[in-house]
Design a protein around this motif. Structure first.
Motif, PDB file in Angstrom:
ATOM      1  N   VAL A  59       3.037 -22.377  19.594  1.00 19.52           N
ATOM      2  CA  VAL A  59       3.693 -23.326  18.696  1.00 19.52           C
ATOM      3  C   VAL A  59       4.152 -24.524  19.527  1.00 19.52           C
ATOM      4  O   VAL A  59       4.949 -24.379  20.454  1.00 19.52           O
ATOM      5  N   LEU A  60       3.634 -25.690  19.193  1.00 23.40           N
ATOM      6  CA  LEU A  60       3.978 -26.940  19.889  1.00 23.40           C
ATOM      7  C   LEU A  60       5.257 -27.552  19.332  1.00 23.40           C
ATOM      8  O   LEU A  60       6.098 -28.045  20.087  1.00 23.40           O
ATOM      9  N   ALA A  61       5.378 -27.549  18.020  1.00 23.69           N
ATOM     10  CA  ALA A  61       6.527 -28.183  17.385  1.00 23.69           C
ATOM     11  C   ALA A  61       6.903 -27.384  16.143  1.00 23.69           C
ATOM     12  O   ALA A  61       6.039 -26.838  15.464  1.00 23.69           O
ATOM     13  N   HIS A  62       8.213 -27.344  15.881  1.00 24.42           N
ATOM     14  CA  HIS A  62       8.682 -26.545  14.747  1.00 24.42           C
ATOM     15  C   HIS A  62       9.990 -27.143  14.241  1.00 24.42           C
ATOM     16  O   HIS A  62      10.795 -27.651  15.032  1.00 24.42           O
ATOM     17  N   ALA A  63      10.179 -27.041  12.942  1.00 23.47           N
ATOM     18  CA  ALA A  63      11.421 -27.543  12.346  1.00 23.47           C
ATOM     19  C   ALA A  63      12.635 -26.798  12.909  1.00 23.47           C
ATOM     20  O   ALA A  63      13.734 -27.362  12.971  1.00 23.47           O
ATOM     21  N   GLY A  64      12.440 -25.564  13.351  1.00 20.74           N
ATOM     22  CA  GLY A  64      13.537 -24.772  13.899  1.00 20.74           C
ATOM     23  C   GLY A  64      13.790 -24.964  15.382  1.00 20.74           C
ATOM     24  O   GLY A  64      14.761 -24.427  15.917  1.00 20.74           O
ATOM     25  N   PHE A  65      12.932 -25.708  16.084  1.00 16.55           N
ATOM     26  CA  PHE A  65      13.137 -25.956  17.516  1.00 16.55           C
ATOM     27  C   PHE A  65      14.185 -27.056  17.684  1.00 16.55           C
ATOM     28  O   PHE A  65      14.153 -28.060  16.968  1.00 16.55           O
ATOM     29  N   PRO A  66      15.076 -26.897  18.683  1.00 13.28           N
ATOM     30  CA  PRO A  66      16.124 -27.899  18.853  1.00 13.28           C
ATOM     31  C   PRO A  66      15.655 -29.214  19.474  1.00 13.28           C
ATOM     32  O   PRO A  66      16.266 -30.253  19.252  1.00 13.28           O
ATOM     33  N   GLY A  67      14.563 -29.176  20.273  1.00 15.89           N
ATOM     34  CA  GLY A  67      14.234 -30.365  21.041  1.00 15.89           C
ATOM     35  C   GLY A  67      15.213 -30.471  22.190  1.00 15.89           C
ATOM     36  O   GLY A  67      15.946 -29.520  22.443  1.00 15.89           O
ATOM     37  N   PRO A  68      15.352 -31.544  22.903  1.00 16.14           N
ATOM     38  CA  PRO A  68      14.481 -32.696  22.771  1.00 16.14           C
ATOM     39  C   PRO A  68      13.118 -32.436  23.386  1.00 16.14           C
ATOM     40  O   PRO A  68      13.003 -31.500  24.153  1.00 16.14           O
ATOM     41  N   PRO A  69      12.184 -33.272  23.067  1.00 15.11           N
ATOM     42  CA  PRO A  69      12.271 -34.381  22.118  1.00 15.11           C
ATOM     43  C   PRO A  69      12.147 -33.887  20.689  1.00 15.11           C
ATOM     44  O   PRO A  69      11.731 -32.749  20.438  1.00 15.11           O
ATOM     45  N   ARG A  70      12.480 -34.774  19.790  1.00 13.80           N
ATOM     46  CA  ARG A  70      12.273 -34.534  18.369  1.00 13.80           C
ATOM     47  C   ARG A  70      11.337 -35.620  17.858  1.00 13.80           C
ATOM     48  O   ARG A  70      11.462 -36.775  18.212  1.00 13.80           O
ATOM     49  N   VAL A  71      10.397 -35.195  17.054  1.00 17.97           N
ATOM     50  CA  VAL A  71       9.483 -36.129  16.388  1.00 17.97           C
ATOM     51  C   VAL A  71       9.637 -35.846  14.901  1.00 17.97           C
ATOM     52  O   VAL A  71       9.262 -34.760  14.441  1.00 17.97           O
ATOM     53  N   GLY A  72      10.229 -36.778  14.211  1.00 21.65           N
ATOM     54  CA  GLY A  72      10.563 -36.533  12.819  1.00 21.65           C
ATOM     55  C   GLY A  72      11.539 -35.372  12.745  1.00 21.65           C
ATOM     56  O   GLY A  72      12.517 -35.311  13.484  1.00 21.65           O
ATOM     57  N   ARG A  73      11.228 -34.390  11.930  1.00 19.58           N
ATOM     58  CA  ARG A  73      12.135 -33.243  11.783  1.00 19.58           C
ATOM     59  C   ARG A  73      11.789 -32.090  12.709  1.00 19.58           C
ATOM     60  O   ARG A  73      12.384 -31.022  12.623  1.00 19.58           O
TER      61      ARG A  73
END
Length: 176
Positions: A59-73
């Protein structure tokens, strides 16, 4: 001169499907790289997975991941880029194998948030290796600069050409 193709299209037009199909059609090429795809839950997009062409996935990006970075949500796990995407791409940029093709889906905001990935992509575009990559149709300084490079062909993917384009590109890449 190496082949450089950027497949440009709007979100949802089928860029990932087109490059996955292209990869299956290339029988005389050593294809390396990765694709990305949406992760959906109950019809709602909640993230994106990255899968290497040799079958490793995370999983590269997820709405539940805190980041950073954040891309959109979405919070982005840059470690996925480091562990999965970068190793084969760095090797190809330093010492490309004859007949090798680098396939990148995609040069998007999440992937480009990882500075070593951007640097590796720059190196690849300077190396003696063929490249096919997907890009969004929006304005972005990094991808806009790649589109302007000499020898880079920008191919628009649309609903009208998305079924035929993988076969056309495969013929070009396999037979010159």
């Amino acid at each position: 001169m190496p082949t450089r193709i950027l497949i440009e299209g709007r979100p949802g037009v089928g860029k990932t499907t087109a490059v996955r199909r292209l990869a299956t059609l290339l029988h005389t090429r050593d294809v390396i790289g990765f694709t990305t795809e949406e992760i959906r839950e109950g019809g709602t997009r909640i993230g994106f997975a990255l899968e290497t062409l040799d079958g490793r996935r995370a999983v590269l990006a997820h709405a539940g991941f805190p980041g950073p970075p954040r891309v959109g949500r979405y919070g982005v796990d840059l470690g996925v880029m480091e562990r999965l995407a970068l190793p084969s791409l760095e090797q190809a940029s330093r010492n490309p194998a004859p007949g090798q093709l680098v396939l990148i889906d995609e040069l998007g905001r999440m992937e480009l948030a990882y500075v070593p990935f951007r640097e590796t992509v720059r190196s690849l575009f300077g190396a003696d290796v063929d490249i096919v990559a997907t890009v969004h149709a929006h304005i972005d300084p990094f991808t806009d600069a790649l589109k302007q490079r000499s020898g880079v062909a920008v191919v628009r993917l649309t609903q009208a050409n998305r079924d035929a384009l993988p076969e056309e590109l495969a013929a070009r890449l396999e037979h010159g």
